[in-house]
Write an enzyme that holds these catalytic residues in place. Structure first.
Site, mmCIF file in Angstrom:
data_model
loop_
_atom_site.group_PDB
_atom_site.id
_atom_site.type_symbol
_atom_site.label_atom_id
_atom_site.label_comp_id
_atom_site.label_asym_id
_atom_site.label_seq_id
_atom_site.Cartn_x
_atom_site.Cartn_y
_atom_site.Cartn_z
ATOM 1 N N ASP A 309 17.608 37.146 -9.117
ATOM 2 C CA ASP A 309 17.109 36.074 -9.369
ATOM 3 C C ASP A 309 15.749 35.734 -9.076
ATOM 4 O OD1 ASP A 309 18.928 32.848 -8.183
ATOM 5 O OD2 ASP A 309 17.183 33.171 -9.636
ATOM 6 N N GLU A 510 18.864 23.081 -6.461
ATOM 7 C CA GLU A 510 18.797 24.051 -5.451
ATOM 8 C C GLU A 510 18.239 23.292 -4.035
ATOM 9 O OE1 GLU A 510 17.369 27.292 -8.858
ATOM 10 O OE2 GLU A 510 16.513 27.310 -7.058
HETATM 11 C C1 GLC Z 1 16.955 30.059 -10.324
HETATM 12 C C2 GLC Z 1 18.183 30.027 -9.898
HETATM 13 C C3 GLC Z 1 19.261 30.571 -10.962
HETATM 14 C C4 GLC Z 1 18.644 30.590 -12.298
HETATM 15 C C5 GLC Z 1 17.170 31.335 -12.357
HETATM 16 C C6 GLC Z 1 16.393 30.973 -13.527
HETATM 17 O O1 GLC Z 1 16.339 30.293 -9.170
HETATM 18 O O2 GLC Z 1 18.778 30.457 -8.688
HETATM 19 O O3 GLC Z 1 20.518 30.020 -10.901
HETATM 20 O O4 GLC Z 1 19.350 31.299 -13.030
HETATM 21 O O5 GLC Z 1 16.501 31.118 -11.417
HETATM 22 O O6 GLC Z 1 16.141 29.653 -13.640
#
Ligand code: GLC
Length: 739
Positions: A309, A510
């Site tokens: 991530d 988030e």
């Molecule tokens: C974010 C999220 C993830 C997402 C990624 C790209 O932090 O946790 O779900 O796909 O970054 O945006």
């Protein structure tokens, strides 16, 4: 046309005829396009010619802004080819809202096509970087896109076929813009509604979510786009419901709760998995070999690509402080099983750290090759090693689909008979009556929602206020008043026959979307209180990504309460149909609605209480009212070769057609360990006309009946035990002995 690859001198030849093909619109070809072995063979052929630097680049994912003028939203930079040759990225992505210019479907298609062509000219073997993005409820970053309900509402629809249809429509739009990889679906469970990503889940129940994940992966990949199971594993149960907090997970909970959706997604052929940004049992998942290799690959048999991530190797040093420096963190993460690092803004720093880790023997050349091979195999399976037609740059309107989807999610929790609204003067008010931001929720235009970030675009949505007015039946008049002018509003309420108040959470994503009190802003609660004090029938429509707690004195007096979740672009039109009775309320809660903060984490699959009875939720999993009623009868259960088949007759006993959705629960025989009093194992669902009776069946695979036995702190062993099972469907309880 012939391109000479600048680094290896390899001719990347595109004859004119193939180039003509490029102008054709992309066909939504199912991925993976090649069998694993063939894709790996093609990947090997490229890998064996790559230098160390090229392999390191191949396992890094750069923000696509690196290739745009000025490193920000804009056209492709004139020297983008040189940047590719310098960074050598295997993949690129946009942040949750970062767009090219022009920020239109055509602009996206042209920019990504250009990046693909530049990649073919400047990257090893002529294999371009693959572009990934978060298209999590339609192509939510793209102006002009129609946005579908977020997953939590789709969880309430309990209709995997609909989920698959939406995923496929999303994939088709992505391919039309030359996008190949969707960071979707979220396969985490929603078991703590305080968590900021609760609305991104399909709900609390492992097997009900698993069916949705199968559908989502199948829809995306049959539409030509790689799916991403995220965020492996246990991300949905952070301490205190705080995003990315540590999750303490027992082996039994891991197997019984958190793995089923991921197992289903892997079985459906998901091409990638994204690691959980948080930590499990005190270990950051990005540094856990037990999770990312032993469990994911050894036990679950996943063979695809594991992507980190956002910046999560750096976070081992800066946030979790589990690793002294980036070289050590890189070694820990790559050796744990991360293949591709999503390091949007610091590819060079990561490249240097990984190079030092490899040359210093912390990461073996074999492990680097393995990660680079998976990356190249992933791209071969997406067709990126071959010339292919360009996307049309045109996305579908999809409003009818979006409205049908929103309608399927709507859940009626209270109705004193005020609904359906048939006549009289309707006053509609509240911050969610005409707010695209609230109605769409997070991951819409910007990852934090409409109005956030640097894109000022506001999607065209059907709002509740507009739809109630535009589609009012004869005999109904509608006036919409903003809630800000309270005096005027309460004056208008005096002459209204029905008051519709739309409340909701501000969009967020988030950790910014954590809601530890499960509360709405105080001014919304006051508005509800003021309107309830008018003694007029109040219809509360809630647009939120979780169960919200109203003050107790209000909660128990709501004449009408509709949960609309985050219904997407056509939420208003769908709500108007339901409030006027042109449609019903097919949605059923995909989670347990706690009656107080003390009941947060209460779920339907609770084990027997050690003392006394479990607290009763405000509304249980599967709850929902409708304009009709159903009766169940003639429940049966028989053993089959693969498990158990249960059948029940469902009768629509009301005056209107409706959609009957019933959760099937299983109670397991005693096996020495606590078991859920009732474990949701599937759903039966059918649209029934007034008076219609139909026998509905569910085939329950044996794995859904496994008990995970084993002592505390020990290993667990899943198996279907002999003994008496009880299956509950509606009012029916059916017993069956298994050998
Ligand atoms: C974010 C999220 C993830 C997402 C990624 C790209 O932090 O946790 O779900 O796909 O970054 O945006």
């Amino acid at each position: 046309m012939k391109f000479i690859h600048k680094k290896t001198g390899v001719r990347v030849a595109l004859t004119l005829s193939i180039a003509l093909l490029l102008s054709a619109s992309a066909t939504a070809q199912t991925v993976p396009r090649l069998p694993q072995a063939e894709a790996e063979a093609r990947a090997h052929a490229v890998l064996e010619k790559m230098t160390l630097e090229e392999k390191i680049g191949q396992v890094s994912m750069a923000h696509f802004f690196r290739f745009l003028e000025g490193g920000k939203s804009g056209p492709i930079a004139a020297n983008a080819g040189d940047i590719f040759a310098q960074l050598l990225p295997g993949a690129t992505l946009n942040g949750g809202g970062d767009a090219p210019q022009p920020n239109t479907p055509r602009g996206w298609a042209d920019a990504l096509r250009r990046l693909e062509m530049l990649g073919r000219q400047n990257l090893p073997g002529g294999v371009p970087a693959v572009f990934g993005t978060d298209a999590v409820h339609g192509v939510n970053n793209v102006p002009g896109a129609t946005l579908y309900p977020h997953n939590l509402g789709l969880g309430a629809a309990f209709d995997p076929a609909l989920t698959q249809e939406l995923a496929r429509a999303t994939a088709a739009d992505m391919r039309d813009m030359n996008m190949d990889w969707d960071f979707s679906p979220v396969a985490d469970l929603g078991r703590d509604p305080r968590w900021g990503r609760f609305y991104e889940t399909f709900g609390e129940s492992p097997w009900l979510v698993a069916d949705q994940i199968t559908a989502s992966v199948t829809g995306l990949q049959s539409g030509g786009v790689a799916a991403t199971l995220k965020h492996f594993v246990g991300y949905g149960s952070p301490g205190l419901g705080r995003d990315r907090a540590n999750a303490e997970i027992s082996l039994r909970a891991l197997h019984e709760l958190y793995l089923p959706p991921f197992k289903a997604g892997i079985r459906a052929g998901a091409m990638s998995v994204m690691a959980n940004s948080g930590s499990v049992n005190g270990v950051p998942v990005h540094a856990s070999q037990k999770i990312l290799t032993d469990l994911l690959r050894g036990e679950l048999g996943f063979k695809g690509l594991v992507v980190s991530d956002w910046n999560d190797i750096d976070r081992l040093v800066n946030t979790f402080k589990t690793h002294a420096d980036l070289v050590k963190a890189t070694a820990a993460s790559i050796n744990a099983g991360i293949d591709l690092y999503m390091v949007p803004n610091d590819v060079e720093k990561y490249g240097a750290a990984l190079k030092e880790a490899v040359t210093g023997g912390l990461v073996s050349q074999q492990r680097l090759d393995e990660a680079a091979l998976r990356m190249l195999t992933f791209k071969a399976q997406l067709g990126l090693m071959d010339a292919r037609p360009a996307g049309s740059g045109v996305i579908t309107e999809g409003r009818a689909l979006a409205k049908r989807a929103a309608a399927a999610t709507l859940t009626l929790l209270e109705n004193d008979g005020t609904l359906p609204i048939k006549t009289g003067r309707v006053l509609v008010t509240g911050p969610a009556m005409d707010s695209a931001a609230i109605q769409l929720g997070g991951w819409s235009v910007n990852w934090q929602g409409v109005g956030k970030g640097n894109v000022g675009y506001v999607p065209k949505v059907s709002t509740l206020a507009t739809a109630l007015k535009a589609s009012a039946p004869a005999g109904v008049t509608v006036s919409a008043l903003p809630d800000g002018k309270r005096e005027a509003l309460l004056r208008a309420a005096k002459t209204a026959d029905t008051i519709v108040v739309a409340l909701g959470e501000a969009p967020a994503a988030e950790s910014q979307a954590n809601n530890p009190k499960l509360a709405l802003p105080a001014e919304q609660v006051q508005l509800l209180r003021d309107l309830m004090a008018t003694d007029k029938p109040v219809v509360l429509v809630l647009m939120a990504g979780r169960p919200i707690l109203q003050p107790e004195d209000l909660q128990n007096r709501l004449p009408v309460f509709v949960m609309a979740y985050l219904p997407g672009s056509e939420g208003g039109a769908a709500l108007a149909d339901a409030l006027y009775g042109r449609a019903g309320f097919p949605g059923r809660l995909p989670f347990t609605w706690p009656g107080s903060l003390g009941e947060v984490g209460l779920t339907a699959d609770r084990p027997p209480e050690g003392a006394g009875d479990a607290p009763l939720p405000l509304y249980p999993l599967g709850f929902g009212l409708d304009y009709t009623a159903y009766r169940t009868s003639d429940g049966q259960a028989v053993k089959t070769a693969d498990g158990v088949k249960v059948t029940v007759t469902v009768t629509n006993t009301g005056e209107k057609a409706g959609t009957a959705t019933l959760i099937v629960n299983a109670s397991l025989p005693p096996a020495g360990n606590l078991e859920a009093v009732k474990r949701p194992v599937g759903v039966v669902r059918a649209e029934l006309k007034k008076g219609e009776a139909r026998a509905l069946s569910l085939d329950i695979p044996a794995e859904r009946l496994e008990a995970f036995t084993g002592d505390a702190f020990g290993a667990v062993q899943g198996k279907v035990l002999p003994g008496q099972y009880t299956f509950g469907i509606g009012d029916e309880l059916v017993r069956l002995s298994l050998p």
